[in-house]
Design a protein around this motif. Structure first.
Motif: not given
Length: 142
Positions: A46-59
């Motif tokens: 996700d290029v718009e929000d690092t929270a999306v990257t982080r939470q998806t990787a964690e999931g």
């Protein structure tokens, strides 16, 4: 009424970062479903929000399947340095979470025979993220 999978698939392309975060967590258990897998890689990058990257990787790390680890590895192959940092943070979050997590390193080791050499290298990098020893060399004395 839409199923959980259908809802998560729809939320994955939402302009709202909170809905994309929810989609990443909800889709993680469907890592082996092709249409979910494609969207999950997009959420990891996700290029718009690092929270999306982080939470998806964690999931995905919490799911702990080879399919989930492969998606993280595919994202690592395409990620820029900032995205890689957030992917690593998400994997780390799963490792230190209160619920415990499957052995990410062992799951990544299964990707050593993946058809894509880039996935093999990325899986080795992810496995190294799980090593509690510091990567910067031996401890220094005071």
């Amino acid at each position: 009424m839409m199923s959980g999978l259908e809802t998560a698939l729809a939320e994955a392309s939402s302009p709202s970062w909170t809905q994309r975060v929810r989609a990443g967590r909800d889709l993680a258990s469907f890592a082996d479903v092709p249409e979910a897998a494609e969207l999950l890689v997009g959420l990891l990058l996700d290029v718009e929000d690092t929270a999306v990257t982080r939470q998806t990787a964690e999931g995905l790390a919490r799911v702990g399947t080879v399919a989930a680890a492969r998606l993280i590895a595919l994202a690592v192959v395409e990620a820029d340095g900032n995205q890689t940092d957030w992917l690593q943070t998400g994997v780390h979050d799963a490792l230190v979470g209160p619920d415990g997590v499957p052995d990410v390193a062992a799951t990544c080791a299964k990707l050593a025979q993946d058809q894509k050499e880039a996935v093999q290298r990325a899986a080795a990098a992810i496995s190294a993220w799980t090593d509690p020893a510091p990567a910067s060399g031996p401890p220094q004395s005071c």
